[in-house]
Design a protein around this motif. Structure first.
Motif, PDB file in Angstrom:
ATOM      1  N   GLU A   8      22.629  -9.436 -13.804  1.00  0.00           N
ATOM      2  CA  GLU A   8      22.670 -10.722 -13.115  1.00  0.00           C
ATOM      3  C   GLU A   8      22.031 -11.792 -13.986  1.00  0.00           C
ATOM      4  OE1 GLU A   8      21.599 -10.724  -8.891  1.00  0.00           O
ATOM      5  OE2 GLU A   8      21.357  -8.561  -9.071  1.00  0.00           O
ATOM      6  N   ALA A   9      22.588 -12.996 -13.933  1.00  0.00           N
ATOM      7  CA  ALA A   9      22.026 -14.112 -14.681  1.00  0.00           C
ATOM      8  C   ALA A   9      20.672 -14.488 -14.103  1.00  0.00           C
ATOM      9  CB  ALA A   9      22.970 -15.306 -14.643  1.00  0.00           C
ATOM     10  N   GLY A  11      16.413 -15.826 -15.706  1.00  0.00           N
ATOM     11  CA  GLY A  11      15.422 -15.624 -16.753  1.00  0.00           C
ATOM     12  C   GLY A  11      16.011 -15.955 -18.109  1.00  0.00           C
ATOM     13  N   ASN A  12      15.960 -14.994 -19.034  1.00  0.00           N
ATOM     14  CA  ASN A  12      16.492 -15.198 -20.382  1.00  0.00           C
ATOM     15  C   ASN A  12      18.002 -15.031 -20.465  1.00  0.00           C
ATOM     16  OD1 ASN A  12      13.933 -15.642 -21.562  1.00  0.00           O
ATOM     17  ND2 ASN A  12      13.550 -13.442 -21.672  1.00  0.00           N
ATOM     18  N   TRP A  13      18.623 -14.598 -19.361  1.00  0.00           N
ATOM     19  CA  TRP A  13      20.066 -14.393 -19.350  1.00  0.00           C
ATOM     20  C   TRP A  13      20.740 -15.518 -18.585  1.00  0.00           C
ATOM     21  CZ3 TRP A  13      23.297  -9.671 -20.105  1.00  0.00           C
ATOM     22  CH2 TRP A  13      22.702  -8.777 -21.000  1.00  0.00           C
ATOM     23  N   SER A  14      21.387 -16.427 -19.299  1.00  0.00           N
ATOM     24  CA  SER A  14      22.098 -17.517 -18.631  1.00  0.00           C
ATOM     25  C   SER A  14      23.517 -17.124 -18.271  1.00  0.00           C
ATOM     26  CB  SER A  14      22.118 -18.761 -19.532  1.00  0.00           C
ATOM     27  OG  SER A  14      22.735 -18.464 -20.775  1.00  0.00           O
ATOM     28  N   ASP A  15      24.056 -16.130 -18.947  1.00  0.00           N
ATOM     29  CA  ASP A  15      25.435 -15.688 -18.707  1.00  0.00           C
ATOM     30  C   ASP A  15      25.460 -14.162 -18.624  1.00  0.00           C
ATOM     31  OD1 ASP A  15      28.126 -15.110 -18.640  1.00  0.00           O
ATOM     32  OD2 ASP A  15      28.678 -16.489 -20.245  1.00  0.00           O
ATOM     33  N   ARG A  51      27.163 -12.763 -12.544  1.00  0.00           N
ATOM     34  CA  ARG A  51      27.040 -11.329 -12.292  1.00  0.00           C
ATOM     35  C   ARG A  51      28.145 -10.597 -13.033  1.00  0.00           C
ATOM     36  NH1 ARG A  51      24.951  -8.017  -7.924  1.00  0.00           N
ATOM     37  NH2 ARG A  51      26.345  -6.277  -7.476  1.00  0.00           N
ATOM     38  N   CYS A  52      27.785  -9.517 -13.689  1.00  0.00           N
ATOM     39  CA  CYS A  52      28.766  -8.733 -14.440  1.00  0.00           C
ATOM     40  C   CYS A  52      28.482  -7.250 -14.223  1.00  0.00           C
ATOM     41  CB  CYS A  52      28.687  -9.077 -15.931  1.00  0.00           C
ATOM     42  SG  CYS A  52      29.871  -8.196 -16.970  1.00  0.00           S
ATOM     43  N   THR A  53      29.532  -6.481 -13.938  1.00  0.00           N
ATOM     44  CA  THR A  53      29.389  -5.046 -13.680  1.00  0.00           C
ATOM     45  C   THR A  53      30.311  -4.256 -14.594  1.00  0.00           C
ATOM     46  OG1 THR A  53      28.829  -5.405 -11.347  1.00  0.00           O
ATOM     47  CG2 THR A  53      29.627  -3.214 -11.960  1.00  0.00           C
ATOM     48  N   ALA A 121      16.929  -8.072 -18.610  1.00  0.00           N
ATOM     49  CA  ALA A 121      17.882  -8.611 -17.637  1.00  0.00           C
ATOM     50  C   ALA A 121      17.636  -7.971 -16.279  1.00  0.00           C
ATOM     51  CB  ALA A 121      19.313  -8.343 -18.092  1.00  0.00           C
ATOM     52  N   ARG A 122      18.066  -8.641 -15.242  1.00  0.00           N
ATOM     53  CA  ARG A 122      17.993  -8.063 -13.889  1.00  0.00           C
ATOM     54  C   ARG A 122      19.164  -7.098 -13.749  1.00  0.00           C
ATOM     55  NH1 ARG A 122      16.754 -13.327 -10.234  1.00  0.00           N
ATOM     56  NH2 ARG A 122      19.021 -13.376 -10.309  1.00  0.00           N
TER      57      ARG A 122
END
Length: 466
Positions: A8-9, A11-15, A51-53, A121-122
């Motif tokens: 999931e976006a 924190g340090n993950w914008s995408d 969100r990416c799975t 990342a979450r």
């Protein structure tokens, strides 16, 4: 078997779709991989910025299960090899699939987006059918100390007959904020522990694999004894070997006389090299300066490498490699894959041509600087593979080793040690001279001031893929 990993976006993950870069699997493609136990399929059921799975499905070949004694059911009854949970429940087979399919991510390597590797990342992990041989609370006991919030819902024996109670399987969901590499390493080690069965032969190589993959967290884990015992198929001598390695912080098989801050540095180097080879799609590999065969053993364990040659100038080192690899015990097919040759990288040797990749892992620093051009001509001009991987110490990092005097090399046989600018200049000059492009990376714990302890250069011959 099914496992999903969701990022999931935040924190340090914008995408969140950057997950595809780390896994080296394009979100728009469905990819299949042939394994010894069946077929692994990777797909992305969900791809968005927020969100990416990614889903990993392993379709086990039941015929292959019956053919191999190591892959049969754990039950002792007559039809146990035919009636078992192997094709359906997560197990060591799924762990092996993770290792084969996500080699680059497990190694913590991403050449296209290296800045993503160390960003937590979450993450959410879901495994719908997971053996928990030890009760439904075992997943929390294993994963909880590593930072996961664990929900393990027991799977009923029969939904139509609730009075039968729960089975020994759980539907597992876990959440944590970790790097993707950390998450995959946790799964790689602990899935077989939960199952308490391994589908392949467990030997001394598994002790080194366990230390390499879990050495950072295993010594302090409250269930360390259980993890070691189950991972090593309850073989007491192997369990004691791991305990000894973890207690003194040594790195089995490492020649460096200096103990680094991360005792797994030699293993991290091998993982990084394997990740580059996997990304390059190399099948025929020559390990130049193979020493006692550490990298050769890892190459042999991966069926995608169909032709493997180890080269060393020292016959003594080649003998050590033969013993480590148990070369005399290899099958006919194994002997076809592996060759050990005595040769010098400084001279032309026609036996070393025709390979997809050449590896020089901790080799160049053992050559006199005046003779380095001869090595370059031999490797880049004569052998001339599509891919060349070179690792060497970063001399700037030496000051962090308390047992090294100022100006001292890490090994008594080193003729020089490059700093980062010197290595970059050498690599770029060699690449330009012989028609290669080059990408540089660090291996091992990163220090903001001096970089990583090991430097890696991945050379690709221009026009090789045309």
């Amino acid at each position: 078997m099914l496992l999903t990993l969701t990022a999931e976006a935040g924190g340090n993950w914008s995408d969140a779709s950057d997950l595809g870069y780390l896994l080296h699997k394009h979100p728009d493609k469905v990819q299949e991989f042939d394994l010894s136990v069946g077929t692994a399929t990777v797909m992305y059921p969900e791809v968005a910025e927020a969100r990416c799975t990614v889903a990993l499905m392993l379709d086990v070949d039941p015929i292959e299960l019956v053919r191999s004694r190591m892959r049969r059911g754990r039950d002792g009854f007559a039809l146990g090899q035919y009636v078992n949970d192997r094709p359906y429940a997560a197990s060591s087979m799924l762990a092996v699939a993770l290792g084969r399919v996500f080699t680059t991510a497990l190694a913590g390597t991403c050449r296209s987006h290296p800045e993503l590797v160390d960003r937590p990342a979450r993450l959410t992990i879901r495994v719908p059918v997971l053996p928990s041989r030890g009760g439904p609370d075992l997943p929390a006991r294993l994963f909880g100390p590593l930072g996961w919030t664990v929900t393990a819902v027991p799977v009923p024996l029969d939904v139509e007959l609730p009075e039968w109670g729960a089975s020994e399987y759980v539907d597992l969901t876990m959440l944590a904020t970790l790097t993707v590499s950390e998450a995959l390493r946790h799964l790689y080690v602990l899935l077989p522990v939960l199952d308490d069965v391994k589908h392949y032969w467990v030997g001394v190589e598994e002790t080194e694999k366990l230390v390499r993959t879990a050495g950072e967290w295993l010594p302090e884990h409250p269930e360390a004894e259980l993890i070691s015992a189950r991972y090593l198929a309850h073989q007491r001598e192997l369990v004691q070997t791991v305990a000894d390695l973890l207690s003194d912080g040594t790195d089995a098989g490492r020649d460096d006389p200096v103990r680094p801050r991360d005792p797994r540095l030699a293993d991290l180097r091998a993982d990084a090299v394997l990740a580059v080879l996997a990304e390059a799609g190399a099948a025929r590999v020559v390990d130049v300066g193979c020493g006692d065969g550490r990298l050769l053993r890892e190459l042999l364990a991966r069926p995608q490498f169909t032709r493997i040659v180890g080269v060393d100038v020292s016959e003594g080192e080649l003998q050590r490699a033969r013993r480590r690899l148990r070369a005399d015990e290899l099958s006919d097919a194994g002997r076809e894959r592996l060759s050990l040759l005595q040769s010098s990288v400084l001279y032309r040797d026609s036996r070393l041509t025709g390979f997809d990749a050449a590896v020089l892992m901790e080799v160049i620093e053992h050559v006199d600087l005046a003779r380095l051009p001869a090595l370059e001509r031999s490797v880049f001009g004569e052998i001339r593979p599509r891919t060349v991987v070179v690792t060497t110490p970063n001399s700037e990092y030496n000051g962090l080793y308390p047992t090294l005097a100022v100006g001292e090399f890490r090994h008594s046989d080193h003729r020089f040690e490059f700093d980062r600018s010197q290595f970059r200049e050498w690599a770029e000059t060699a690449a330009s001279t012989y028609g290669y492009t080059v990408e540089l990376a660090g291996v091992g714990p990163l220090d903001e001031s001096v970089g990583a302890p090991t430097q890696l250069a991945a050379f690709t011959r221009e026009g090789a893929n045309e």
